[in-house]
Design an enzyme around this catalytic site. Structure first.
Site, mmCIF file in Angstrom:
data_model
loop_
_atom_site.group_PDB
_atom_site.id
_atom_site.type_symbol
_atom_site.label_atom_id
_atom_site.label_comp_id
_atom_site.label_asym_id
_atom_site.label_seq_id
_atom_site.Cartn_x
_atom_site.Cartn_y
_atom_site.Cartn_z
ATOM 1 N N THR A 14 16.405 12.083 -61.841
ATOM 2 C CA THR A 14 16.235 11.157 -62.953
ATOM 3 C C THR A 14 15.791 9.807 -62.414
ATOM 4 O O THR A 14 15.971 9.500 -61.232
ATOM 5 C CB THR A 14 17.545 10.940 -63.725
ATOM 6 O OG1 THR A 14 18.459 10.167 -62.908
ATOM 7 C CG2 THR A 14 18.206 12.246 -64.102
ATOM 8 N N ASP A 15 15.207 9.001 -63.265
ATOM 9 C CA ASP A 15 15.096 7.580 -62.962
ATOM 10 C C ASP A 15 16.486 6.976 -63.167
ATOM 11 O O ASP A 15 17.443 7.690 -63.495
ATOM 12 C CB ASP A 15 14.042 6.929 -63.868
ATOM 13 C CG ASP A 15 13.486 5.627 -63.296
ATOM 14 O OD1 ASP A 15 14.121 5.042 -62.394
ATOM 15 O OD2 ASP A 15 12.416 5.190 -63.753
ATOM 16 N N ALA A 16 16.613 5.683 -62.978
ATOM 17 C CA ALA A 16 17.920 5.025 -63.041
ATOM 18 C C ALA A 16 18.627 5.327 -64.363
ATOM 19 O O ALA A 16 18.100 5.048 -65.442
ATOM 20 C CB ALA A 16 17.760 3.521 -62.863
#
Length: 590
Positions: free
Chosen positions: A283-285
């Protein structure tokens, strides 16, 4: 079954055995820990012990710092870890993404403006070679977003432009450089940023291409780099409704608008299925609002992995997220089968980088002498200078102003514009000194001074405001009499958590010398954007406009050489500085 001998792992029998044996020897708690890549905020022994031995994390990312500090922290982490960690950084534009002493190539768009993808290879090689010398093994780059919407406040300079073919070439070249440096890339931000004008840090943004358009643009770029061997993909909090609908015509509105980071259709059907990606998905952040606002965190944490991600990036509370993930396993929200698949890909990525071998050899983090010899070395700096020389782009000069010189334009009025009106900042002083070094006499606009309606009645009037009021209402002939050249330096940088990246003029009733009202008077005007390449949208009347893409010393030196006629402009815009606006484009003709 995951084919560990296939792209992008290419493991030999020994590597496959290490992955299988390591997985078989792990507890459920250790497997859950491997899913996490938290942000590194501390380097003390107690904090690292908690992360490594109590939470069993699989990766970590630190922001840029002094190379010695980064190296020592990375060494402490790897020395204490039972299973070697993936150590990441946002090395998007050079080694300065991890080490403050590292080499900066500017931004990806500057590299694309050179028209030569070989410079993207050099950027990837330098970024990852310098990072690897202090223990980096995972680069959160290259960005392969496509800059379709000039209003987007975060993409622009971070992309290789708006042409999918150039984005593919540059992303591919960066990947080749990273591979040579022994660092895994994470191509981002799937399914692709740059269509929406909003930032996924603040909202679940939308990639609004049709399914067919997406396949020919973003899908084409992703498939190309996946086939080339990209080891990991970072998934954004970006929805792609058309692709979801193409997979399931009966998909609900919620399913269509779920961000890719929580969307099984996009992760499993598109990324794994259509694009054939066999590597690690992260995932991104997860602290971004685009993720946080999609579903309750107690559901989102385990579901992110269940939907198809293998790793979970950043946390509001790593302890809370760890417990939520573990609870998800214990309640069946995250199946053991899916957990084992995710951990297998994490371990396989580590094995593909030979981390298990380097751990035995004690070479996960090189000796200090290696980083001293590599970070910011002459070869890397020379390559960066070449990029600056070839990138800077003359967008228009319809008044035939260039080159400039003190003989022609002795008295310069300098206006340095940043996101908010400010006074005489270090940035202003720097640019004043740059022009003075060339022999110009420089007067500076103080943008912290503004006129309010009450000032017209004398209330709150100060000498500074009085002087500005005098400039606002003096005859235009008087303005022209004491100015030879008006220079705008616009440094409105793209950054996360912004809604816009536009010029904010500090004016009253459309008056005042902050905005270029005088372009048809006898005062030549020059505007240089050191950041956002689309400022002509807000200053179409300016007749000489330059995109330099960066405000670092290397780019500034190259810029002055071009302004003074010591060097030619060589850059070719990789995106449209006229913002797709036919009327704006017409201003380049008069």
């Amino acid at each position: 079954m995951i084919n560990l001998k296939a792209n992008p792992f290419f493991l030999d029998d020994e590597g496959v055995k290490w992955v299988q044996d390591t997985l078989a020897g792990m507890t459920t708690e250790e497997k859950v820990g491997q899913l996490f890549c938290p942000m590194g905020y501390a380097s003390d022994k107690e904090s690292l012990n908690h992360m490594l031995n109590e939470l069993h994390i699989g990766a970590m990312m630190y922001r840029p710092g002094p190379k010695e500090d980064i190296r020592n922290t990375h060494k402490a982490i790897q020395d204490a870890a039972k299973i070697p960690l993936l150590l990441a950084a946002n090395t998007e534009g050079g080694g300065d993404g991890l080490c403050v002493e590292g080499t900066s190539f500017g931004r990806p768009m500057a590299v694309a403006a050179t028209g030569d993808a070989e410079n993207a290879y050099r950027m990837g090689y330098v970024a990852c070679k310098e990072g690897a010398s202090v223990g980096l093994n995972w680069s959160f780059a290259p960005i392969i977003d496509i800059d379709y919407n000039f209003h987007n406040p975060i993409t622009n300079l971070r992309t290789f432009g708006s042409d999918p073919e150039m984005v593919k070439k540059c992303g591919s070249a960066y990947l080749r450089g990273a591979d040579e440096a022994g660092v895994a890339v994470s191509i981002k931000h799937f399914p692709g940023d740059g269509c929406d004008e909003r930032d996924q840090h603040l909202v679940t943004s939308i990639n609004d291409k049709s399914a067919e358009e997406w396949d020919k643009t973003y899908g084409y770029v992703y498939k190309s780099l996946i086939d080339q061997g990209a080891k990991t993909v970072m998934v954004g909090h970006i929805a792609q409704p058309a692709k979801v609908a193409a997979i399931n015509p009966n998909a609900t509105a919620r399913e269509k608008l779920l961000p890719a980071s929580l969307n099984k259709y996009l992760l499993t059907d598109v990324l794994r299925g259509e694009l054939g990606f066999n590597g690690l998905i992260t995932t991104d952040a997860s602290v971004m609002i685009g993720f946080m606002s999609a579903m309750p965190r107690v559901e989102a944490v385990p579901y992110a992995i269940m939907a198809g991600n293998d790793m979970f990036l950043f946390n509001k509370s790593i302890d809370e997220d760890y417990q939520l993930m573990l609870a998800g396993v214990n309640t069946g929200k995250l199946t053991m089968e899916r957990l084992n698949e995710a951990v297998t890909r994490i371990l396989a990525t580590k094995a593909s980088l030979k981390l298990h071998i380097k751990q035995k050899e004690g070479t996960l983090v090189p000796e200090a002498a290696e980083s001293d010899a590599i970070v910011g070395c002459k070869q890397h700096k020379d390559w960066a200078k070449e990029v600056a020389d070839k990138a800077i782009t003359l967008v228009k000069d319809t008044q035939h102003l260039l080159p400039i010189s003190p003989a022609k334009y002795k008295r310069v009025y300098l206006n340095v514009i940043t996101k908010n009106p400010e006074g005489i900042t270090p940035l202003v002083e720097k640019w004043k000194a740059i022009f003075e070094k060339e022999g110009f006499e420089v007067a500076v606009r103080d943008r912290s001074v503004s006129i309010e309606p009450m000032n017209f009645a004398g209330i709150g009037m100060t000498p500074e405001k009085g002087a500005l009021l005098g400039e606002m209402y003096r005859p235009t002939a008087a303005f022209a009499a004491d100015k030879d050249l008006y220079v705008y330096i616009v440094n409105v940088e793209n950054a996360s958590n912004n809604t816009v990246a536009r010029i904010n003029w500090n004016v009253m009733f459309g008056l005042g010398d902050d905005a270029p009202w005088f372009v048809e008077e006898n005062v030549p005007c020059l505007m240089i954007s050191t950041a956002n390449p689309y400022h002509l949208y807000d200053a179409p009347m300016v007749k000489t406009f330059i995109n330099s893409y960066n405000d670092n010393p290397v780019f500034n030196e190259a810029l002055m050489d071009k302004l003074m006629g010591r060097s030619e402009f060589k850059g070719v815009a990789p995106s449209d500085p006229f913002c797709g606006n036919d009327n704006l484009r017409l201003t380049a003709e008069f």
